[in-house]
Scaffold this motif. Structure first.
Motif, PDB file in Angstrom:
ATOM      1  N   LEU A  34      40.925  32.254  33.796  1.00 28.53           N
ATOM      2  CA  LEU A  34      41.423  30.901  33.540  1.00 28.53           C
ATOM      3  C   LEU A  34      41.194  29.966  34.718  1.00 28.53           C
ATOM      4  N   VAL A  35      41.255  30.484  35.915  1.00 25.17           N
ATOM      5  CA  VAL A  35      40.998  29.662  37.097  1.00 25.17           C
ATOM      6  C   VAL A  35      39.551  29.175  37.066  1.00 25.17           C
ATOM      7  N   ALA A  36      38.641  30.068  36.775  1.00 28.83           N
ATOM      8  CA  ALA A  36      37.223  29.701  36.730  1.00 28.83           C
ATOM      9  C   ALA A  36      36.957  28.682  35.630  1.00 28.83           C
ATOM     10  N   TYR A  37      37.510  28.901  34.438  1.00 27.78           N
ATOM     11  CA  TYR A  37      37.288  27.942  33.351  1.00 27.78           C
ATOM     12  C   TYR A  37      37.974  26.612  33.632  1.00 27.78           C
ATOM     13  N   SER A  38      39.094  26.629  34.306  1.00 26.44           N
ATOM     14  CA  SER A  38      39.755  25.380  34.695  1.00 26.44           C
ATOM     15  C   SER A  38      38.866  24.574  35.633  1.00 26.44           C
ATOM     16  N   GLU A  39      38.257  25.240  36.580  1.00 24.98           N
ATOM     17  CA  GLU A  39      37.353  24.549  37.504  1.00 24.98           C
ATOM     18  C   GLU A  39      36.118  24.030  36.778  1.00 24.98           C
ATOM     19  N   MET A  40      35.636  24.765  35.795  1.00 32.05           N
ATOM     20  CA  MET A  40      34.493  24.300  35.003  1.00 32.05           C
ATOM     21  C   MET A  40      34.872  23.048  34.225  1.00 32.05           C
ATOM     22  N   GLU A  41      36.023  23.077  33.612  1.00 38.09           N
ATOM     23  CA  GLU A  41      36.496  21.927  32.847  1.00 38.09           C
ATOM     24  C   GLU A  41      36.674  20.715  33.758  1.00 38.09           C
ATOM     25  N   GLU A  42      37.234  20.947  34.916  1.00 39.01           N
ATOM     26  CA  GLU A  42      37.419  19.870  35.892  1.00 39.01           C
ATOM     27  C   GLU A  42      36.067  19.288  36.315  1.00 39.01           C
ATOM     28  N   TRP A  43      35.077  20.142  36.554  1.00 41.65           N
ATOM     29  CA  TRP A  43      33.747  19.670  36.939  1.00 41.65           C
ATOM     30  C   TRP A  43      33.134  18.831  35.820  1.00 41.65           C
ATOM     31  N   LEU A  44      33.280  19.259  34.584  1.00 44.38           N
ATOM     32  CA  LEU A  44      32.736  18.505  33.444  1.00 44.38           C
ATOM     33  C   LEU A  44      33.364  17.123  33.328  1.00 44.38           C
ATOM     34  N   ILE A  45      34.663  17.039  33.566  1.00 44.79           N
ATOM     35  CA  ILE A  45      35.345  15.747  33.493  1.00 44.79           C
ATOM     36  C   ILE A  45      34.955  14.865  34.674  1.00 44.79           C
ATOM     37  N   GLN A  46      34.951  15.422  35.870  1.00 39.95           N
ATOM     38  CA  GLN A  46      34.594  14.640  37.056  1.00 39.95           C
ATOM     39  C   GLN A  46      33.184  14.082  36.973  1.00 39.95           C
ATOM     40  N   SER A  67      35.895  40.339  30.706  1.00 38.68           N
ATOM     41  CA  SER A  67      35.088  39.309  31.361  1.00 38.68           C
ATOM     42  C   SER A  67      34.644  39.766  32.742  1.00 38.68           C
ATOM     43  N   ALA A  68      33.523  39.252  33.172  1.00 41.38           N
ATOM     44  CA  ALA A  68      33.011  39.603  34.496  1.00 41.38           C
ATOM     45  C   ALA A  68      33.856  39.009  35.619  1.00 41.38           C
ATOM     46  N   VAL A  69      34.696  38.020  35.313  1.00 41.04           N
ATOM     47  CA  VAL A  69      35.526  37.411  36.357  1.00 41.04           C
ATOM     48  C   VAL A  69      36.964  37.923  36.334  1.00 41.04           C
ATOM     49  N   PRO A  80      28.220  25.415  42.479  1.00 42.90           N
ATOM     50  CA  PRO A  80      28.959  25.319  43.741  1.00 42.90           C
ATOM     51  C   PRO A  80      30.420  24.865  43.573  1.00 42.90           C
ATOM     52  N   HIS A  81      30.747  24.334  42.410  1.00 44.21           N
ATOM     53  CA  HIS A  81      32.072  23.751  42.187  1.00 44.21           C
ATOM     54  C   HIS A  81      32.986  24.628  41.352  1.00 44.21           C
ATOM     55  N   VAL A  82      32.454  25.734  40.838  1.00 46.07           N
ATOM     56  CA  VAL A  82      33.212  26.573  39.918  1.00 46.07           C
ATOM     57  C   VAL A  82      33.280  27.993  40.461  1.00 46.07           C
ATOM     58  N   ARG A  83      34.475  28.441  40.710  1.00 47.42           N
ATOM     59  CA  ARG A  83      34.710  29.806  41.196  1.00 47.42           C
ATOM     60  C   ARG A  83      34.083  30.814  40.238  1.00 47.42           C
ATOM     61  N   ASP A  84      33.394  31.751  40.783  1.00 50.66           N
ATOM     62  CA  ASP A  84      32.790  32.823  39.989  1.00 50.66           C
ATOM     63  C   ASP A  84      31.910  32.301  38.849  1.00 50.66           C
ATOM     64  N   PHE A  85      31.227  31.180  39.088  1.00 52.34           N
ATOM     65  CA  PHE A  85      30.392  30.600  38.037  1.00 52.34           C
ATOM     66  C   PHE A  85      29.414  31.628  37.476  1.00 52.34           C
ATOM     67  N   TRP A  86      28.774  32.367  38.354  1.00 56.71           N
ATOM     68  CA  TRP A  86      27.765  33.330  37.886  1.00 56.71           C
ATOM     69  C   TRP A  86      28.407  34.458  37.092  1.00 56.71           C
ATOM     70  N   GLY A  87      29.654  34.756  37.361  1.00 51.89           N
ATOM     71  CA  GLY A  87      30.371  35.736  36.551  1.00 51.89           C
ATOM     72  C   GLY A  87      30.650  35.200  35.150  1.00 51.89           C
ATOM     73  N   LEU A  88      30.952  33.911  35.056  1.00 51.90           N
ATOM     74  CA  LEU A  88      31.156  33.294  33.744  1.00 51.90           C
ATOM     75  C   LEU A  88      29.875  33.307  32.923  1.00 51.90           C
ATOM     76  N   GLN A  89      28.759  33.213  33.612  1.00 53.73           N
ATOM     77  CA  GLN A  89      27.457  33.118  32.958  1.00 53.73           C
ATOM     78  C   GLN A  89      26.930  34.482  32.518  1.00 53.73           C
TER      79      GLN A  89
END
Length: 180
Positions: free
Chosen positions: A47-59, A40-42, A92-101
């Motif tokens: 897991l930290v990045a995906y956790s933040e993504m999941e948290e953003w989706l729920i929030q 992965s690019a991150v 802006p809410h997800v660490r390394d978002f562009w790496g996930l993408q």
């Protein structure tokens, strides 16, 4: 950084340490996480990045909860173009978002599920074996965002494995892939 995000970060770091050093977790968890971290690019913060993504989706009420049904509903709505999520809102809410993408992160789920399931066998890595078959079908049909394929991927993950972010990350990866 909000307190709940910091708390989640600490919990994920503890999980990563536990996965790497504890034999209580099945080998497929450890192998899959290591492979995703390598490809992965991150890297190790996957897991930290995906956790933040999941948290953003729920929030933001895109996911009602962490259930299979909630994930499937969002994936289906996005596939049918009834729901559109935008990169600029999540990044802006997800660490390394562009790496996930990045393509490397997207493709890492395809290659890691195949590699680990081949190494450990279907009986030891049932979810990964099933996921790998769905990914192969997606590649053959170029149907990466069809609702039938997304449902098949969602259902490929066993109930036990679905409880772990590591496996839900495969679905988060598809959500990111479908964002505009």
């Amino acid at each position: 950084m909000p307190f709940h995000t910091f708390k989640n970060l600490i919990l994920i770091i503890a999980l990563l340490i536990s996965l790497a050093s504890c034999s209580r977790f099945p080998a497929h968890y450890v192998e899959f996480l290591q492979c995703l971290g390598e490809e992965s690019a991150v890297a190790e913060e996957v897991l930290v990045a995906y956790s933040e993504m999941e948290e953003w989706l729920i929030q933001n009420q895109h996911l009602a909860d962490l259930s299979r049904e909630s994930y499937l509903q969002l994936l289906t709505e996005m596939s049918d173009e009834n729901t559109t999520l935008f990169f600029r809102n999540a990044s802006p809410h997800v660490r390394d978002f562009w790496g996930l993408q990045e393509g490397a992160s997207f493709r890492s789920f395809f290659s890691c599920s195949a590699r680990v399931s081949e190494k450990l066998g279907e009986s030891s890595a049932e979810s990964l074996s099933s996921m790998s078959a769905v990914y192969q079908q997606m590649d053959e049909t170029a149907a990466h965002t069809h609702s039938d394929q997304l449902e098949a991927l969602t259902n490929a993950i066993t109930d036990q494995d679905f409880n772990f972010l590591l496996y839900r990350a495969a679905l988060l990866n598809k959500i990111i892939f479908m964002m505009e």
